[in-house]
Design a protein around this motif. Structure first.
Motif, PDB file in Angstrom:
ATOM      1  N   ASP A  91       0.833  -1.197   0.000  1.00  0.00           N
ATOM      2  CA  ASP A  91       0.000   0.000   0.000  1.00  0.00           C
ATOM      3  C   ASP A  91       0.872   1.252   0.000  1.00  0.00           C
ATOM      4  O   ASP A  91       2.013   1.233   0.445  1.00  0.00           O
ATOM      5  N   GLY A  92       0.274   2.348  -0.467  1.00  0.00           N
ATOM      6  CA  GLY A  92       0.935   3.647  -0.412  1.00  0.00           C
ATOM      7  C   GLY A  92       1.985   3.869  -1.486  1.00  0.00           C
ATOM      8  O   GLY A  92       2.830   4.734  -1.341  1.00  0.00           O
ATOM      9  N   VAL A  93       1.949   3.114  -2.563  1.00  0.00           N
ATOM     10  CA  VAL A  93       2.919   3.291  -3.638  1.00  0.00           C
ATOM     11  C   VAL A  93       2.415   4.400  -4.558  1.00  0.00           C
ATOM     12  O   VAL A  93       1.307   4.359  -5.054  1.00  0.00           O
ATOM     13  N   ASN A  94       3.252   5.430  -4.746  1.00  0.00           N
ATOM     14  CA  ASN A  94       2.907   6.555  -5.615  1.00  0.00           C
ATOM     15  C   ASN A  94       4.041   6.754  -6.610  1.00  0.00           C
ATOM     16  O   ASN A  94       5.135   7.165  -6.235  1.00  0.00           O
ATOM     17  N   LEU A  95       3.770   6.456  -7.859  1.00  0.00           N
ATOM     18  CA  LEU A  95       4.790   6.582  -8.901  1.00  0.00           C
ATOM     19  C   LEU A  95       4.745   7.949  -9.589  1.00  0.00           C
ATOM     20  O   LEU A  95       5.582   8.238 -10.434  1.00  0.00           O
ATOM     21  N   GLU A  96       3.782   8.779  -9.222  1.00  0.00           N
ATOM     22  CA  GLU A  96       3.576  10.059  -9.898  1.00  0.00           C
ATOM     23  C   GLU A  96       4.817  10.945  -9.870  1.00  0.00           C
ATOM     24  O   GLU A  96       5.182  11.539 -10.875  1.00  0.00           O
ATOM     25  N   GLU A  97       5.478  11.053  -8.716  1.00  0.00           N
ATOM     26  CA  GLU A  97       6.653  11.915  -8.606  1.00  0.00           C
ATOM     27  C   GLU A  97       7.762  11.454  -9.536  1.00  0.00           C
ATOM     28  O   GLU A  97       8.437  12.270 -10.153  1.00  0.00           O
ATOM     29  N   ASN A  98       7.953  10.147  -9.649  1.00  0.00           N
ATOM     30  CA  ASN A  98       8.995   9.631 -10.531  1.00  0.00           C
ATOM     31  C   ASN A  98       8.661   9.885 -11.993  1.00  0.00           C
ATOM     32  O   ASN A  98       9.532  10.217 -12.790  1.00  0.00           O
ATOM     33  N   ILE A  99       7.400   9.743 -12.339  1.00  0.00           N
ATOM     34  CA  ILE A  99       6.971  10.015 -13.714  1.00  0.00           C
ATOM     35  C   ILE A  99       7.181  11.491 -14.032  1.00  0.00           C
ATOM     36  O   ILE A  99       7.692  11.848 -15.097  1.00  0.00           O
ATOM     37  N   GLN A 100       6.831  12.363 -13.088  1.00  0.00           N
ATOM     38  CA  GLN A 100       7.020  13.799 -13.300  1.00  0.00           C
ATOM     39  C   GLN A 100       8.501  14.148 -13.401  1.00  0.00           C
ATOM     40  O   GLN A 100       8.883  15.014 -14.182  1.00  0.00           O
ATOM     41  N   ALA A 101       9.348  13.482 -12.630  1.00  0.00           N
ATOM     42  CA  ALA A 101      10.787  13.736 -12.707  1.00  0.00           C
ATOM     43  C   ALA A 101      11.328  13.343 -14.076  1.00  0.00           C
ATOM     44  O   ALA A 101      12.164  14.053 -14.650  1.00  0.00           O
ATOM     45  N   ILE A 102      10.850  12.232 -14.620  1.00  0.00           N
ATOM     46  CA  ILE A 102      11.272  11.823 -15.962  1.00  0.00           C
ATOM     47  C   ILE A 102      10.779  12.834 -16.991  1.00  0.00           C
ATOM     48  O   ILE A 102      11.516  13.226 -17.900  1.00  0.00           O
ATOM     49  N   GLU A 103       9.528  13.271 -16.866  1.00  0.00           N
ATOM     50  CA  GLU A 103       8.998  14.261 -17.793  1.00  0.00           C
ATOM     51  C   GLU A 103       9.810  15.550 -17.743  1.00  0.00           C
ATOM     52  O   GLU A 103      10.126  16.135 -18.773  1.00  0.00           O
ATOM     53  N   LYS A 104      10.176  15.999 -16.531  1.00  0.00           N
ATOM     54  CA  LYS A 104      10.974  17.215 -16.376  1.00  0.00           C
ATOM     55  C   LYS A 104      12.339  17.038 -17.040  1.00  0.00           C
ATOM     56  O   LYS A 104      12.807  17.905 -17.776  1.00  0.00           O
ATOM     57  N   ALA A 105      12.974  15.890 -16.785  1.00  0.00           N
ATOM     58  CA  ALA A 105      14.287  15.632 -17.383  1.00  0.00           C
ATOM     59  C   ALA A 105      14.187  15.600 -18.902  1.00  0.00           C
ATOM     60  O   ALA A 105      15.028  16.170 -19.602  1.00  0.00           O
ATOM     61  N   LEU A 106      13.141  14.962 -19.424  1.00  0.00           N
ATOM     62  CA  LEU A 106      12.982  14.893 -20.878  1.00  0.00           C
ATOM     63  C   LEU A 106      12.714  16.268 -21.473  1.00  0.00           C
ATOM     64  O   LEU A 106      13.204  16.584 -22.564  1.00  0.00           O
ATOM     65  N   ASP A 107      11.939  17.113 -20.778  1.00  0.00           N
ATOM     66  CA  ASP A 107      11.711  18.481 -21.249  1.00  0.00           C
ATOM     67  C   ASP A 107      13.027  19.241 -21.374  1.00  0.00           C
ATOM     68  O   ASP A 107      13.296  19.902 -22.373  1.00  0.00           O
ATOM     69  N   GLU A 108      13.857  19.118 -20.336  1.00  0.00           N
ATOM     70  CA  GLU A 108      15.125  19.837 -20.350  1.00  0.00           C
ATOM     71  C   GLU A 108      16.069  19.266 -21.408  1.00  0.00           C
ATOM     72  O   GLU A 108      16.765  20.015 -22.092  1.00  0.00           O
ATOM     73  N   ILE A 109      16.076  17.963 -21.570  1.00  0.00           N
ATOM     74  CA  ILE A 109      16.914  17.343 -22.600  1.00  0.00           C
ATOM     75  C   ILE A 109      16.454  17.792 -23.980  1.00  0.00           C
ATOM     76  O   ILE A 109      17.271  18.091 -24.854  1.00  0.00           O
TER      77      ILE A 109
END
Length: 168
Positions: A60-78
């Motif tokens: 319980d309590g698994v939240n992948l949203e932050e990791n997905i957003q971090a990848i999106e942010k990194a891809l935006d900058e790349i």
């Protein structure tokens, strides 16, 4: 016929050396870019892997949203960096209306802010238009880093405020 000490051979040698130095600097830039890409994506991907493993074990309590957003942010900058390299864009400064730019930035970053249970406000103290010369791509990266650091290091009850003021 050019001798070793002729003007023509010196100009040719200098031109060749300059071309070789330029090529080497491009190769070094590309190596740095590739290392940065790997570094920027590795941490959020490892977080996703860890979250996935927990989900498979039905934790319980698994939240992948932050990791997905971090990848999106990194891809935006790349994408910003690589498009600048591919299109050989210079770091050109253009006139930007800061209120309009920050309002658009707020809209773009709002999912991350809401996920962190925070607010973001953009206010303007002056009636004058607030324009500045900036590179929008660089400004975007700077603002995203400021927001990310704010979310990490400021108390939960604080909201993000961009207050625009003009001194004429």
């Amino acid at each position: 016929i050019a001798t070793d000490s002729s003007y023509e051979s010196k100009v040719l040698t200098e031109s060749f050396n300059q071309m070789a130095n330029t090529i080497e600097s491009y190769r070094n830039r590309d190596k740095l870019l590739l290392r940065s890409i790997i570094h920027e994506i590795r941490n959020p991907v490892m977080g996703l892997r860890w979250g996935w493993e927990l989900m498979k074990k039905k934790k319980d309590g698994v939240n992948l949203e932050e990791n997905i957003q971090a990848i999106e942010k990194a891809l935006d900058e790349i994408q910003i960096i690589t498009s600048a390299i591919v299109l050989e864009q210079k770091n050109e400064l253009i006139s930007i209306d800061l209120l309009e730019y920050l309002t658009q930035f707020k809209t773009k970053i709002s999912p991350i802010i809401k996920n962190a249970n925070r607010d973001i406000e953009v206010t303007k103290k002056s009636d004058l238009p607030i324009k500045t010369m900036a590179n929008p791509n660089s400004l975007s990266i700077i603002l995203k880093n400021l927001v990310q650091n704010f979310l990490l290091y400021e108390p939960q009850e604080k909201s993000i405020e961009f207050i625009l003021d003009s001194n004429g």
